[in-house]
Design a protein around this motif. Sequence first.
Motif, PDB file in Angstrom:
ATOM      1  N   THR A  32       0.864  -1.178   0.000  1.00  0.00           N
ATOM      2  CA  THR A  32       0.000   0.000   0.000  1.00  0.00           C
ATOM      3  C   THR A  32       0.903   1.232   0.000  1.00  0.00           C
TER       4      THR A  32
ATOM      5  N   LYS B 292       1.131   5.325   0.320  1.00  0.00           N
ATOM      6  CA  LYS B 292       0.325   6.399   0.907  1.00  0.00           C
ATOM      7  C   LYS B 292       0.787   7.776   0.444  1.00  0.00           C
TER       8      LYS B 292
ATOM      9  N   TYR C 252      -8.999   8.377   2.526  1.00  0.00           N
ATOM     10  CA  TYR C 252      -8.793   7.784   3.851  1.00  0.00           C
ATOM     11  C   TYR C 252     -10.101   7.454   4.566  1.00  0.00           C
ATOM     12  N   ASP C 253     -11.240   7.672   3.871  1.00  0.00           N
ATOM     13  CA  ASP C 253     -12.511   7.118   4.343  1.00  0.00           C
ATOM     14  C   ASP C 253     -12.742   5.750   3.695  1.00  0.00           C
ATOM     15  N   HIS C 254     -11.692   5.262   2.985  1.00  0.00           N
ATOM     16  CA  HIS C 254     -11.697   3.955   2.327  1.00  0.00           C
ATOM     17  C   HIS C 254     -12.713   3.877   1.187  1.00  0.00           C
ATOM     18  N   GLN C 255     -12.987   5.028   0.604  1.00  0.00           N
ATOM     19  CA  GLN C 255     -13.846   5.084  -0.569  1.00  0.00           C
ATOM     20  C   GLN C 255     -12.979   4.986  -1.826  1.00  0.00           C
ATOM     21  N   LYS C 256     -13.321   4.085  -2.719  1.00  0.00           N
ATOM     22  CA  LYS C 256     -12.546   3.934  -3.953  1.00  0.00           C
ATOM     23  C   LYS C 256     -12.837   5.088  -4.900  1.00  0.00           C
TER      24      LYS C 256
ATOM     25  N   PHE D 142      -7.749   5.103  -3.226  1.00  0.00           N
ATOM     26  CA  PHE D 142      -8.778   5.281  -2.193  1.00  0.00           C
ATOM     27  C   PHE D 142      -8.490   6.539  -1.386  1.00  0.00           C
TER      28      PHE D 142
END
Length: 368
Positions: A11, A13, A27-31, A25
């Motif tokens: 991963t 960042k 950082y709200d883990h939305q693609k 993505f």
Amino acid sequence: MMWEELKAGQTIKYADVYVTKQGVFNYDHQKLSDVVYVDERLQEVKDGKGFIVLAFAINGNLQCEIFTTEEFEEKKIKLVSQFGFLIQQAHKSILNEYLIEQYQTLTSRKTYTHIGFLPTSSMIRKEQIVFGLSRPIAAEKQAFKWDQQNCDFNVAVEGSVREWQRMVKKQVIPSPNLTLALGLGLSSIIIGYLKRTGESVDTAIFHLVGRSTTGKTTAGALAVSVWGRPTKGEKGLFQSWNATANAMMKRLGKNNGVALLLDETSMSEIKDFTNVIYRLAEGGDKERSTKTGDLAEKSEWATTLITTGESSVLENTNKNGGLYVRMQEFADIQWTDSAAQADTIKSVIANNYGGAGIRFARKLSKNW
């Protein structure tokens, strides 16, 4: 490479996003999108023009495309939509910021679209002189990259250099005439080097005259197979005379040391070759103005040109003595011994080319 890291499960960042092999993505883990990133930051050796290589995955397959930095500044992530990589409007802003952030972390790498000796600064040591083929060749390691997409000539390495060498040992070396042809092809790097180091030297022009059954075109193709693709095509080193003189000069302007074949002078609409021979040999095109009235960049070259035809070029000139110095004609030579030999040579060089030039230039670069 980033793609290899992602495929290995890493991963990566950044300030506002992170990237995995599944995509980009927040950082709200939305693609936000499938995988997309800046693969390289490039700068043209000649004029300093900037380029950016964008990498993006479509159906799990990575694709890379080169764009100018001007294009990137204007469109950013939109650049990849033409290739079927689509992004929701709401995500474009954050993806743009991510790509800019990534671009700014990369060190610019020099790229080149010229072939032969590159037009780097004249105030360098001989050890730093670079000969550009599909890879940069110099006495010292150079972090340059060939921009194949924007280069006018195909100097890629194809097939096996050993296969090419076996053919040369068996078919070429026993023949003085074919050995001469091979020598003409190799001579271009000497012409380019002399010009690169400040010598006053003309481009060498050799015209092979004879009937279609003499093997002259095969000999010419053999000569340029040292450096790259020896077959006809948009970017091959095998070109036709079926072009205007100005178009020929423009293409030559990015060549300093790689032999070219110009086949069949009968295809040319030029009636008097006097001016063309002088211009080709002098290695510089006429000065021209841009639309704004400024002087356009002048094309310059230094190499070996091999031409073929069924009749003499020099006979179609004003026969000035200087022309006979600038162009040498080899008339009525039987270059190949048989149709079978010609077919063997053509078959091998069509599938195996470019590798010999890399080896030859490396040998010379150890002590330019």
